[in-house]
Design a protein around this motif. Structure first.
Motif, PDB file in Angstrom:
ATOM      1  N   GLY A 150      -9.995  15.815   9.516  1.00 55.44           N
ATOM      2  CA  GLY A 150     -10.968  15.695   8.435  1.00 55.44           C
ATOM      3  C   GLY A 150     -10.315  15.184   7.173  1.00 55.44           C
ATOM      4  O   GLY A 150      -9.091  15.175   7.067  1.00 55.44           O
ATOM      5  N   PRO A 151     -11.150  14.756   6.226  1.00 53.05           N
ATOM      6  CA  PRO A 151     -10.600  14.195   4.998  1.00 53.05           C
ATOM      7  C   PRO A 151      -9.843  15.238   4.178  1.00 53.05           C
ATOM      8  O   PRO A 151     -10.044  16.442   4.354  1.00 53.05           O
ATOM      9  CB  PRO A 151     -11.828  13.695   4.238  1.00 53.05           C
ATOM     10  N   SER A 152      -9.001  14.740   3.310  1.00 50.15           N
ATOM     11  CA  SER A 152      -8.213  15.604   2.429  1.00 50.15           C
ATOM     12  C   SER A 152      -9.142  16.448   1.559  1.00 50.15           C
ATOM     13  O   SER A 152     -10.139  15.948   1.051  1.00 50.15           O
ATOM     14  CB  SER A 152      -7.306  14.719   1.573  1.00 50.15           C
ATOM     15  N   GLY A 153      -8.822  17.716   1.423  1.00 45.29           N
ATOM     16  CA  GLY A 153      -9.624  18.594   0.581  1.00 45.29           C
ATOM     17  C   GLY A 153     -10.815  19.207   1.288  1.00 45.29           C
ATOM     18  O   GLY A 153     -11.614  19.916   0.678  1.00 45.29           O
ATOM     19  N   SER A 154     -10.948  18.969   2.612  1.00 43.73           N
ATOM     20  CA  SER A 154     -12.115  19.483   3.320  1.00 43.73           C
ATOM     21  C   SER A 154     -11.938  20.937   3.745  1.00 43.73           C
ATOM     22  O   SER A 154     -12.836  21.531   4.318  1.00 43.73           O
ATOM     23  CB  SER A 154     -12.418  18.606   4.534  1.00 43.73           C
ATOM     24  N   GLY A 155     -10.768  21.531   3.495  1.00 43.53           N
ATOM     25  CA  GLY A 155     -10.582  22.952   3.789  1.00 43.53           C
ATOM     26  C   GLY A 155      -9.787  23.236   5.053  1.00 43.53           C
ATOM     27  O   GLY A 155      -9.721  24.380   5.505  1.00 43.53           O
ATOM     28  N   LYS A 156      -9.145  22.218   5.635  1.00 42.38           N
ATOM     29  CA  LYS A 156      -8.415  22.401   6.897  1.00 42.38           C
ATOM     30  C   LYS A 156      -7.256  23.380   6.727  1.00 42.38           C
ATOM     31  O   LYS A 156      -7.118  24.340   7.497  1.00 42.38           O
ATOM     32  CB  LYS A 156      -7.860  21.048   7.391  1.00 42.38           C
ATOM     33  N   THR A 157      -6.432  23.127   5.730  1.00 39.03           N
ATOM     34  CA  THR A 157      -5.290  24.019   5.490  1.00 39.03           C
ATOM     35  C   THR A 157      -5.767  25.440   5.217  1.00 39.03           C
ATOM     36  O   THR A 157      -5.181  26.412   5.698  1.00 39.03           O
ATOM     37  CB  THR A 157      -4.472  23.499   4.296  1.00 39.03           C
ATOM     38  N   THR A 158      -6.841  25.541   4.461  1.00 44.02           N
ATOM     39  CA  THR A 158      -7.350  26.867   4.110  1.00 44.02           C
ATOM     40  C   THR A 158      -7.687  27.683   5.362  1.00 44.02           C
ATOM     41  O   THR A 158      -7.431  28.889   5.410  1.00 44.02           O
ATOM     42  CB  THR A 158      -8.583  26.709   3.198  1.00 44.02           C
ATOM     43  N   VAL A 159      -8.229  27.032   6.382  1.00 45.67           N
ATOM     44  CA  VAL A 159      -8.548  27.746   7.624  1.00 45.67           C
ATOM     45  C   VAL A 159      -7.287  28.386   8.195  1.00 45.67           C
ATOM     46  O   VAL A 159      -7.277  29.581   8.539  1.00 45.67           O
ATOM     47  CB  VAL A 159      -9.173  26.784   8.663  1.00 45.67           C
ATOM     48  N   ARG A 196     -13.760  31.114  -1.488  1.00 44.49           N
ATOM     49  CA  ARG A 196     -14.076  30.476  -2.773  1.00 44.49           C
ATOM     50  C   ARG A 196     -12.878  30.587  -3.707  1.00 44.49           C
ATOM     51  O   ARG A 196     -12.152  31.589  -3.683  1.00 44.49           O
ATOM     52  CB  ARG A 196     -15.273  31.186  -3.428  1.00 44.49           C
ATOM     53  N   TYR A 197     -12.668  29.545  -4.492  1.00 42.83           N
ATOM     54  CA  TYR A 197     -11.741  29.633  -5.630  1.00 42.83           C
ATOM     55  C   TYR A 197     -12.591  29.526  -6.872  1.00 42.83           C
ATOM     56  O   TYR A 197     -13.021  28.430  -7.230  1.00 42.83           O
ATOM     57  CB  TYR A 197     -10.719  28.499  -5.607  1.00 42.83           C
ATOM     58  N   GLY A 198     -12.873  30.636  -7.512  1.00 43.53           N
ATOM     59  CA  GLY A 198     -13.759  30.600  -8.669  1.00 43.53           C
ATOM     60  C   GLY A 198     -15.108  30.061  -8.254  1.00 43.53           C
ATOM     61  O   GLY A 198     -15.742  30.576  -7.337  1.00 43.53           O
ATOM     62  N   ALA A 199     -15.528  28.998  -8.919  1.00 41.45           N
ATOM     63  CA  ALA A 199     -16.847  28.452  -8.625  1.00 41.45           C
ATOM     64  C   ALA A 199     -16.809  27.527  -7.404  1.00 41.45           C
ATOM     65  O   ALA A 199     -17.844  27.174  -6.861  1.00 41.45           O
ATOM     66  CB  ALA A 199     -17.373  27.696  -9.837  1.00 41.45           C
ATOM     67  N   LEU A 200     -15.617  27.142  -6.993  1.00 43.57           N
ATOM     68  CA  LEU A 200     -15.483  26.167  -5.913  1.00 43.57           C
ATOM     69  C   LEU A 200     -15.531  26.855  -4.551  1.00 43.57           C
ATOM     70  O   LEU A 200     -14.691  27.703  -4.240  1.00 43.57           O
ATOM     71  CB  LEU A 200     -14.150  25.425  -6.073  1.00 43.57           C
ATOM     72  N   THR A 201     -16.518  26.514  -3.747  1.00 44.62           N
ATOM     73  CA  THR A 201     -16.587  27.059  -2.390  1.00 44.62           C
ATOM     74  C   THR A 201     -15.838  26.122  -1.462  1.00 44.62           C
ATOM     75  O   THR A 201     -16.227  24.974  -1.274  1.00 44.62           O
ATOM     76  CB  THR A 201     -18.043  27.201  -1.926  1.00 44.62           C
ATOM     77  N   VAL A 202     -14.736  26.613  -0.908  1.00 41.07           N
ATOM     78  CA  VAL A 202     -13.879  25.770  -0.092  1.00 41.07           C
ATOM     79  C   VAL A 202     -14.322  25.820   1.365  1.00 41.07           C
ATOM     80  O   VAL A 202     -14.316  24.811   2.065  1.00 41.07           O
ATOM     81  CB  VAL A 202     -12.410  26.215  -0.230  1.00 41.07           C
ATOM     82  N   LEU A 203     -14.694  27.005   1.825  1.00 40.04           N
ATOM     83  CA  LEU A 203     -15.237  27.140   3.177  1.00 40.04           C
ATOM     84  C   LEU A 203     -16.534  27.915   3.082  1.00 40.04           C
ATOM     85  O   LEU A 203     -16.614  28.927   2.394  1.00 40.04           O
ATOM     86  CB  LEU A 203     -14.251  27.879   4.084  1.00 40.04           C
TER      87      LEU A 203
END
Ligand SMILES: Nc1ncnc2c1ncn2[C@@H]1O[C@H](COP(=O)(O)OP(=O)(O)O)[C@@H](O)[C@H]1O
Ligand SMILES: [Mg+2]
Lengths: 219, 259, 242
Positions: free
Chosen positions: B39-48, B15-22
């Motif tokens: 997957g689409p941009s912003g879907s959390g791929k890089t974060t993985v 999570r980044y603050g209130a935003l749950t990324v994964l």
């Protein structure tokens, strides 16, 4: 005893009066620096052939100690029959010294204005003076206000140099108290604390000013 | 003993603050497996990838590498957040190649490749140079070894970055859109190097990519991410040939449409 | 200003000093002023070294140190940036002895100027470190480097280039501030100037020479920093034009 509270309170009113002299010197010196700096920066644009001369002048002023410049003005003017009191000579020197720094800040501000602004003004047939006053200055000045603010604080912190020509500002007053009472700890420390407090407050002010300006330009 | 998966995300959230990324990610990757993430941009791929590289901390769950916890360590039979020493021990098995290359600009290609082997692995300079020379040869840049990054094209820089990552002998390699910053004519040379790496080295690979053709041909499995979750996964011909999920279909349709 | 112009200016300044030195009205003051200038250079050099060491240490302590060290460094930076250099000089000279620490004036001068400029320098170092692209940290992490290894091998070499121009300005400020030491009894260039002025009232020749001498010293420093910057950025920018 290393620190004498009673003595510290006793000298506080004297130092407070001296602080007013320091602040006066700061405000007058900076008014001079800000306006003379602007004149230098504008002349440089308006009269291109002065560019090199102004550059060298600015370099000369910035490369030599303010203390020497203060002495110079204080001792040299009487040679030409103009007797300036210490305060005037000192503030004049400080103002000229910081004008050199300020002119570079203004210059950076003007350089950041897109050429298209000048060209659009020419296309609208505005005179150069109108362009400057109504188009360029309003865009160039706000972004550089924080930088000017930093120089205001820097200038303030150099006012103790006026003690070298016996202006009764904070440092000189502290020195006099010290030599009369043989207690340097309280006056010198109090002067230091005063500068520290003023600097921290102004740093905070400049930061919020910066935020404000950022927000304005973000829109 | 059954073989441990190389990597296991166990109910991992970020999570980044209130935003749950994964959101409660579960993903296992077998030894030697090549997995593509699309997957689409912003879907959390890089974060993985960044979590696995320990560039991001995680908020929930545990990441395991070869049966050992990466984000945590065992103390008195309980899992507690890992300290830096533990992270560095496990992290040594992982290498990463970035979208923006991130070569060290003050070092030549060769110096980029020997820096970490010498300082981190404590290799002798001569050994590190021999290894780096082999790798630069593999990526086809032997003759550029004394060039600085600024003297190389994007494709060449990215190939040096791949050699640099390989020089640490990782078991797992992460690729985050490694061709996205390249001019189209340079994409091929980088993909070719990745193919070769897959063939010649015993590597587990996890890659985020927008090159659908490459994902289809190269990977053993494709994961489609949407809004911080794996929406659909499977062998490439199934996922590309007959996507079951509506979102996957829409995404693939949009990507193919764009050309 | 270009490096050519600066060198020209330096040559002109030195030339004027040389010519004036042959004039009777000026030559009288040369030996004393030169003596003062030597002390000025000594204090400036030692002060600069101290400033650089303090700047780097304070920046690293503030960014990566454990809490007490971070706190200490912050207090140091705020105090020395927040109060005036002259106040610091006087405090170390007049007040510190009351606490039983008596330093000679030379040491006080080096300490005060070095600590003062070091406090500003720490902000320069910090800014330069923060200006290094985030990807450089991430790539170093992916290569499993330790924090000190990253700093030493990857980050600081790149930050170094960005630090040179602002450090150049700070060291000029330090050089100019050495004039303040004349106010704590040290016979530097500024002191000699004032002393001779009081004795002879030949204000114009004396101050002309002194200003030219400070100008020459500043120019040497500026030119040196420019050359250093050029050399250092060579490694980073190599072939960028190619
Ligand atoms: N440092 C960060 N702070 C806040 N939000 C972030 C940060 N990094 C990524 N995000 C958000 O996390 C989400 C997933 O990002 P990312 O993993 O980069 O997506 P992808 O690689 O699939 O395009 C995005 O909505 C992005 O805005
Ligand atoms: Mg991404």
């Amino acid at each position: 005893m290393i620190w004498d509270w009673a003595f510290a309170f006793e000298i506080l009113p004297v130092l407070a009066r001296a602080a007013i002299v320091s602040i006066e010197a700061t405000l007058i010196g900076f008014a001079l620096a800000a306006s003379l700096g602007l004149v230098l920066a504008v002349v440089r644009i308006a009269v291109p052939w002065t560019g090199w001369t102004i550059s060298v002048l600015v370099e000369l002023i910035r490369s030599t100690p303010l203390l020497i410049q203060i002495f110079f003005l204080y001792f040299v003017f009487p040679k030409f029959g103009v007797v300036l009191d210490a305060f005037t000579a000192g503030v004049l020197a400080i103002g000229i010294h910081y004008a050199a720094y300020c002119s570079e800040v203004y210059r950076a501000g003007f350089d950041n204005i897109h050429r298209g602004q000048w060209e659009a003004s020419i296309a609208l047939n505005l005179s150069s003076w109108t362009t400057f006053r109504d188009i360029i200055i309003p865009q160039a000045i706000p972004p550089i206000v924080p930088a000017l603010g930093n120089y205001l604080v820097a200038l303030f912190k150099e006012t103790p140099l006026l003690s070298a020509i016996a202006v009764l500002e904070l440092m000189q007053t502290a020195k006099i108290i010290g030599s009369e009472t043989f207690r340097y700890t309280e006056p010198t420390t109090l002067v230091g604390l005063f500068f520290l407090a003023m600097s921290l407050v102004s740093a905070a002010l400049i930061r919020s000013l910066e935020r404000l300006l950022n927000r304005r330009t973000m829109r | 003993m059954t073989e441990q998966p190389m990597v296991r995300f166990d109910n991992v959230s970020k999570r980044y603050g209130a935003l749950t990324v994964l959101d409660g990610l579960n993903l296992e990757i077998a030894h030697g497996e090549k997995v593509s993430i699309i997957g689409p941009s912003g879907s959390g791929k890089t974060t993985v990838l960044r979590m696995l590289m320990t560039l991001e901390t995680i908020n929930d769950g545990v990441i395991w590498v070869e049966g050992q916890p990466l984000t945590h360590m065992e103390r008195n039979g309980k899992l507690v957040p890992a300290d830096l020493a533990h992270i560095r021990k496990i992290r040594a098995k992982i290498g990463m190649v970035f979208q923006s290359f991130n070569l060290f600009p003050h070092m030549t290609a060769m110096q980029n490749c020997i820096e970490a082997p010498i300082t981190v692995l404590g290799m002798k300079r001569a050994d590190a140079e021999a290894r780096a020379a082999d790798l630069l040869d593999m990526v086809g840049l032997s003759e550029k070894k004394d060039h600085y990054p600024s003297q190389l094209s994007g494709g060449q820089q990215q190939r040096v970055a791949i050699a640099r990552a390989c020089a640490m002998r990782p078991k797992i390699m992460l690729f985050d859109e490694v061709t996205s910053a390249l001019d189209p004519e340079l994409v091929g040379e980088v993909l070719e190097v990745i193919r070769k790496l897959g063939r010649e080295h015993d590597l587990t690979m996890l890659m985020v990519t927008h090159q659908m053709g490459f994902a289809k041909e190269f990977s053993d499995r494709v994961c489609f991410f949407h809004a911080g979750k794996i929406c659909e996964q499977g062998p490439p011909n199934e996922l590309f040939g007959a996507p079951k999920n509506e979102r996957t279909r829409q995404f693939l349709h949009a990507v193919l449409e764009a050309g | 200003m270009g490096i050519r112009t600066l060198v020209t200016l330096l040559v002109v300044a030195l030339g004027v000093i040389a010519v004036l030195a042959t004039q009777e009205a000026y030559s009288l003051f040369m030996p004393g002023l030169l003596q003062g200038a030597v002390l000025t250079v000594e204090i400036a050099v030692l002060g600069s070294l101290l400033a650089i060491v303090m700047g780097v240490l304070a920046a690293l302590a503030r960014m990566y140190g454990p809490a007490p060290l971070r706190w200490l460094a912050t207090v140091y930076v705020e105090i020395f940036r927040g109060t005036s250099a002259l106040v610091q000089l006087f405090w170390l000279f007049f007040v510190l002895p009351q606490f039983g620490v008596t330093l000679n004036a030379f040491l006080v001068a080096v300490l005060a100027l070095g600590l003062n400029v070091g406090a500003y320098g720490s902000e320069v170092v910090r800014g330069a470190i923060q200006s290094v692209a985030r990807g450089q940290w991430e790539a170093s992490t992916a290569l499993n480097m330790s924090r000190p290894q990253m700093l030493r091998r990857i980050i600081l070499p790149q930050a170094f280039v960005a630090m040179i121009p602002p450090w150049g300005n700070l060291l000029i400020e330090l050089l100019k501030s050495t004039a303040l030491v004349s106010l704590i009894t040290l016979s530097d260039l500024a002191f000699k100037a004032q002393q001779m002025n009081q004795n002879t009232f030949k204000t114009i020749p004396i101050f002309t020479l002194v200003l030219l001498m400070y100008l020459a010293m500043s120019l040497v420093l500026t030119i040196g920093m420019r050359l250093l910057e050029r050399r250092a950025s060579l490694g980073l920018a190599r072939g960028r034009a190619a």
